[in-house]
Design a protein around this motif. Structure first.
Motif, PDB file in Angstrom:
ATOM      1  N   UNK A   1       0.812  -1.224   0.000  1.00 25.62           N
ATOM      2  CA  UNK A   1       0.000   0.000   0.000  1.00 25.62           C
ATOM      3  C   UNK A   1       0.847   1.277   0.000  1.00 25.62           C
ATOM      4  N   UNK A   2       2.161   1.142   0.219  1.00 25.90           N
ATOM      5  CA  UNK A   2       3.037   2.320   0.223  1.00 25.90           C
ATOM      6  C   UNK A   2       3.013   2.990  -1.148  1.00 25.90           C
ATOM      7  N   UNK A   3       2.738   4.281  -1.143  1.00 24.97           N
ATOM      8  CA  UNK A   3       2.700   5.039  -2.387  1.00 24.97           C
ATOM      9  C   UNK A   3       1.403   4.931  -3.165  1.00 24.97           C
ATOM     10  N   UNK A   4       0.476   4.118  -2.699  1.00 26.55           N
ATOM     11  CA  UNK A   4      -0.798   3.951  -3.402  1.00 26.55           C
ATOM     12  C   UNK A   4      -1.746   5.104  -3.065  1.00 26.55           C
ATOM     13  N   UNK A   5      -2.579   5.440  -4.046  1.00 23.08           N
ATOM     14  CA  UNK A   5      -3.654   6.418  -3.820  1.00 23.08           C
ATOM     15  C   UNK A   5      -4.970   5.668  -3.907  1.00 23.08           C
ATOM     16  N   UNK A   6      -5.702   5.656  -2.809  1.00 21.45           N
ATOM     17  CA  UNK A   6      -6.904   4.825  -2.676  1.00 21.45           C
ATOM     18  C   UNK A   6      -8.147   5.704  -2.750  1.00 21.45           C
TER      19      UNK A   6
ATOM     20  N   UNK B   1       2.528   4.387   4.976  1.00 23.79           N
ATOM     21  CA  UNK B   1       3.133   5.035   3.807  1.00 23.79           C
ATOM     22  C   UNK B   1       2.182   5.143   2.621  1.00 23.79           C
ATOM     23  N   UNK B   2       0.891   4.888   2.848  1.00 24.80           N
ATOM     24  CA  UNK B   2      -0.082   5.113   1.774  1.00 24.80           C
ATOM     25  C   UNK B   2      -0.001   6.591   1.368  1.00 24.80           C
ATOM     26  N   UNK B   3      -0.106   6.838   0.079  1.00 25.45           N
ATOM     27  CA  UNK B   3       0.081   8.210  -0.407  1.00 25.45           C
ATOM     28  C   UNK B   3      -1.101   9.107  -0.089  1.00 25.45           C
ATOM     29  N   UNK B   4      -2.299   8.645  -0.433  1.00 20.65           N
ATOM     30  CA  UNK B   4      -3.494   9.493  -0.288  1.00 20.65           C
ATOM     31  C   UNK B   4      -4.729   8.600  -0.241  1.00 20.65           C
ATOM     32  N   UNK B   5      -5.742   9.057   0.506  1.00 16.87           N
ATOM     33  CA  UNK B   5      -7.058   8.407   0.454  1.00 16.87           C
ATOM     34  C   UNK B   5      -8.064   9.454   0.016  1.00 16.87           C
ATOM     35  N   UNK B   6      -8.653   9.221  -1.151  1.00 13.24           N
ATOM     36  CA  UNK B   6      -9.721  10.084  -1.656  1.00 13.24           C
ATOM     37  C   UNK B   6     -11.050   9.494  -1.195  1.00 13.24           C
ATOM     38  N   UNK B   7     -11.882  10.315  -0.603  1.00 11.12           N
ATOM     39  CA  UNK B   7     -13.173   9.844  -0.085  1.00 11.12           C
ATOM     40  C   UNK B   7     -14.315  10.567  -0.776  1.00 11.12           C
ATOM     41  N   UNK B   8     -15.172   9.795  -1.434  1.00 15.17           N
ATOM     42  CA  UNK B   8     -16.396  10.364  -2.012  1.00 15.17           C
ATOM     43  C   UNK B   8     -17.384  10.576  -0.878  1.00 15.17           C
TER      44      UNK B   8
ATOM     45  N   UNK C   1      -1.460  11.281   9.964  1.00 17.64           N
ATOM     46  CA  UNK C   1      -2.012  10.430   8.907  1.00 17.64           C
ATOM     47  C   UNK C   1      -3.337  10.977   8.374  1.00 17.64           C
ATOM     48  N   UNK C   2      -4.091  11.658   9.226  1.00 14.76           N
ATOM     49  CA  UNK C   2      -5.386  12.193   8.807  1.00 14.76           C
ATOM     50  C   UNK C   2      -5.244  13.273   7.737  1.00 14.76           C
ATOM     51  N   UNK C   3      -4.040  13.837   7.615  1.00 12.91           N
ATOM     52  CA  UNK C   3      -3.805  14.849   6.579  1.00 12.91           C
ATOM     53  C   UNK C   3      -3.770  14.226   5.181  1.00 12.91           C
ATOM     54  N   UNK C   4      -3.697  12.900   5.121  1.00 13.33           N
ATOM     55  CA  UNK C   4      -3.660  12.215   3.829  1.00 13.33           C
ATOM     56  C   UNK C   4      -5.051  12.056   3.213  1.00 13.33           C
ATOM     57  N   UNK C   5      -6.076  12.470   3.948  1.00 11.01           N
ATOM     58  CA  UNK C   5      -7.450  12.388   3.434  1.00 11.01           C
ATOM     59  C   UNK C   5      -7.725  13.551   2.485  1.00 11.01           C
TER      60      UNK C   5
ATOM     61  N   UNK D   1     -12.435   0.765   7.426  1.00  6.41           N
ATOM     62  CA  UNK D   1     -11.466   0.574   6.345  1.00  6.41           C
ATOM     63  C   UNK D   1     -10.460   1.729   6.297  1.00  6.41           C
ATOM     64  N   UNK D   2     -10.959   2.952   6.305  1.00  6.92           N
ATOM     65  CA  UNK D   2     -10.080   4.126   6.219  1.00  6.92           C
ATOM     66  C   UNK D   2      -9.148   4.198   7.426  1.00  6.92           C
ATOM     67  N   UNK D   3      -9.702   3.990   8.617  1.00  9.50           N
ATOM     68  CA  UNK D   3      -8.885   4.035   9.835  1.00  9.50           C
ATOM     69  C   UNK D   3      -7.783   2.979   9.776  1.00  9.50           C
ATOM     70  N   UNK D   4      -8.115   1.786   9.297  1.00 10.43           N
ATOM     71  CA  UNK D   4      -7.143   0.692   9.249  1.00 10.43           C
ATOM     72  C   UNK D   4      -6.033   0.982   8.246  1.00 10.43           C
ATOM     73  N   UNK D   5      -6.370   1.505   7.086  1.00 12.47           N
ATOM     74  CA  UNK D   5      -5.340   1.828   6.090  1.00 12.47           C
ATOM     75  C   UNK D   5      -4.394   2.895   6.638  1.00 12.47           C
ATOM     76  N   UNK D   6      -4.938   3.966   7.204  1.00  9.78           N
ATOM     77  CA  UNK D   6      -4.110   5.068   7.703  1.00  9.78           C
ATOM     78  C   UNK D   6      -3.215   4.621   8.858  1.00  9.78           C
ATOM     79  N   UNK D   7      -3.700   3.707   9.679  1.00 10.99           N
ATOM     80  CA  UNK D   7      -2.930   3.302  10.865  1.00 10.99           C
ATOM     81  C   UNK D   7      -1.944   2.173  10.560  1.00 10.99           C
ATOM     82  N   UNK D   8      -2.377   1.188   9.792  1.00 13.80           N
ATOM     83  CA  UNK D   8      -1.533   0.004   9.562  1.00 13.80           C
ATOM     84  C   UNK D   8      -0.725   0.058   8.272  1.00 13.80           C
ATOM     85  N   UNK D   9      -1.054   0.991   7.386  1.00 15.09           N
ATOM     86  CA  UNK D   9      -0.287   1.173   6.144  1.00 15.09           C
ATOM     87  C   UNK D   9       0.166   2.633   6.096  1.00 15.09           C
TER      88      UNK D   9
END
Length: 546
Positions: free
Chosen positions: A41-46, A69-76, A108-112, A59-67
């Protein structure tokens, strides 16, 4: 806003056979030399839909906490009148679910990145600017948004569970570097078949989804009159529309890799990030809640019926393992399907769920308890109607009359209407023994590297004291987070005193009823004895005269 131009793929369903079993593949994999899940998930934009619902939030909480280095999470996220989307999301991140993330990784919340839109609209209501952003950056899509209520409306179910899915698939086609499209369906999407036959593969649907989309667009008013014919054995439009959604996802596999996740009845977290968190409801716990309050007195199912449950954090771990596994195992030969359920390993019956109610009430009595819990299981339709009328409807009407006379708003008749509707649209689901095959789901943890087991490993088997503790935690979560009961010591003490008074009143009422019943019974017996005695005397006197 421009409508989506839909090109219909024309492909046949691929062969459903594997050349190698998942268990054997997991054994042959060199786990030391493969990337971990956080590395994947490192570098991925979800891109996530349904992020304001139970599963989306976890799902969002788990990605931000356990991954991390994820790049960004876009939320509709759908704008609400008078509430900016930023305020909606800020309120969500203040929930207890996010407390661990706020403490350990607040940055990590800044990646939203919030994308205004609406899954119910044909074009998703996403602006061209945001659409271009998604097309350039997104690599993984989690389509979690859905209508989860058992609705009567065929068109409403199609709009949210099928047309919304089609809109996301069409958007996926325009994304430059999309690695995988993860679609969240339901284990109940093929409930027009016996559970044992619903294997982890895409099953044929009753109707062609292209035809259904055309009807929805041109003649939506014809759907509800044709309801029974279109459902073809499905208990309600929800399961039917989710089946149609799966057909769409399966056919779009020619454009990008797809995964279908089928969670069962979703319950509170097991332990990740915190034990027993849940801010949503389902039929099982709603019914148990009404039983615990002494409101539901008649239940249309046997005590040994059960549903196929799944803790939400367990399902989410599977959501993250599945695309990682697909990346490791190479190109798809068919759509990957995982049924995220637990009944194949451990059945939890209604009787076991109900057994938790007295234990819970003893320790955490609710302020809303109306009467000591007691519920009769009646499955025969005629007997259920009689019992429901006298034990549910009549007391409800009397209580509402008392509330009205006391200047308060009546509510019990409305509750009974909800129960009746739940029995109707959930017919065949609530009163059933539901257990789905889920071999591929259970094998997911066999692929994990040693370093991933702590954060992504899970168990679905509970036995003995473990099962009791699990059930108790689920009940506590429902009352604490969904019902929002005040569980402070002071309030618990106050509720316990109130419940003792309710039990005393109950005991007095039952003794009075018992006394009246015994009196009338004895009076009736005496009358019968007197009639028989008088009859015998009359007979003997008549015989003497003769």
């Amino acid at each position: 806003m421009r409508k989506l131009e839909i090109s219909i793929p024309n492909i046949s369903t691929p062969s459903q056979n594997y050349n190698i079993t998942g268990a054997r593949m997991a054994q042959e994999m060199d786990k030391k030399n493969i990337m971990s899940i956080p590395e994947y998930f490192a570098g991925q934009s979800v891109f996530v839909t349904g992020g304001t619902g139970l599963m989306g939030k976890v799902l969002i909480e788990k990605i931000l906490r356990s991954c991390p280095d994820v790049s960004k999470i876009y939320l509709l996220i759908r704008p609400k009148r008078g509430v900016p989307i930023e305020e909606r999301w800020s309120q969500i991140t203040q929930l207890p679910l996010f407390e661990k993330l706020r403490t350990e990784r607040p940055e990590a919340l800044k990646k939203m990145f919030l994308i205004p839109g609406n899954i119910n609209e044909e074009d998703l209501n996403i602006s061209e600017e945001h659409k271009k952003m998604l097309q350039e950056n997104v690599t993984i899509i989690y389509h979690v948004a859905a209508l989860i209520q058992f609705t009567d409306s065929m068109s409403e179910a199609l709009i949210q569970n099928a047309r919304g899915t089609l809109g996301m698939l069409e958007l996926g086609k325009t994304i430059k570097n999309l690695k995988v499209f993860v679609h969240v369906s339901t284990a109940y999407c093929n409930f027009n078949k016996p559970c044992d036959d619903v294997t982890e593969e895409v099953h044929p649907c009753c109707q062609d989804w292209k035809v259904m989309m055309k009807v929805l667009k041109t003649e939506p008013n014809t759907l509800n009159p044709l309801r029974e014919k279109l459902l073809c054995g499905h208990p309600n439009p929800y399961t039917w529309s989710k089946s149609i959604g799966e057909q769409m996802v399966n056919e779009y596999r020619q454009f990008f890799p797809v995964i279908i996740m089928r969670p069962g009845v979703v319950s509170a977290t097991d332990n990740d990030p915190i034990p027993s968190w849940n801010d949503a409801t389902n039929a099982c716990f709603s019914m148990s809640y009404l039983m615990g309050l002494g409101i539901l007195r008649v239940f249309k199912a046997t005590k040994d019926d059960y549903q196929d449950l799944i803790p939400v954090d367990t399902a989410i771990k599977a959501f993250l393992i599945a695309p990682w596994k697909l990346h490791l195992t190479g190109p798809q030969t068919r759509t990957d399907v995982y049924t995220c359920t637990t009944a194949s390993e451990e059945i939890i019956t209604y009787e076991e769920m109900e057994s938790m109610i007295p234990r819970f009430i003893k320790n955490y009595p609710s302020k809303n308890i109306l009467w000591p819990p007691s519920c009769y299981h009646v499955t025969d339709p005629f007997l259920h109607f009689i019992a429901f009328f006298f034990l549910q409807l009549v007391p409800g009407a009397i209580l509402d009359l008392l509330l009205f006379l006391g200047g308060k708003k009546p509510k019990f008749t409305a509750i009974n209407k909800i129960i009746i509707n739940a029995y109707r649209v959930g017919n065949g689901i609530i009163d059933n023994k539901v257990k789905f095959p889920n071999k591929r789901f259970k094998e997911l943890t066999k692929y994990l590297k040693e370093e991933d087991i702590k954060d992504f490993g899970f168990t679905i088997k509970y036995s003995g004291e473990e099962k009791i503790n699990y059930l108790m935690k689920q009940v506590v979560a429902f009352f604490k987070y969904y019902i929002k009961e005040d569980m402070s010591e002071e309030n618990i003490k106050k509720n316990k005193e109130r419940y003792e008074r309710i039990k005393m009143v109950h005991s007095i009422v039952m003794n009075i009823v018992g006394f009246i019943f015994t009196w009338y019974l004895m009076f009736g017996i005496l009358r019968v004895v007197l009639i028989i005695s008088n009859s015998l005397v009359y007979i003997f006197q008549t015989m003497k005269i003769l």
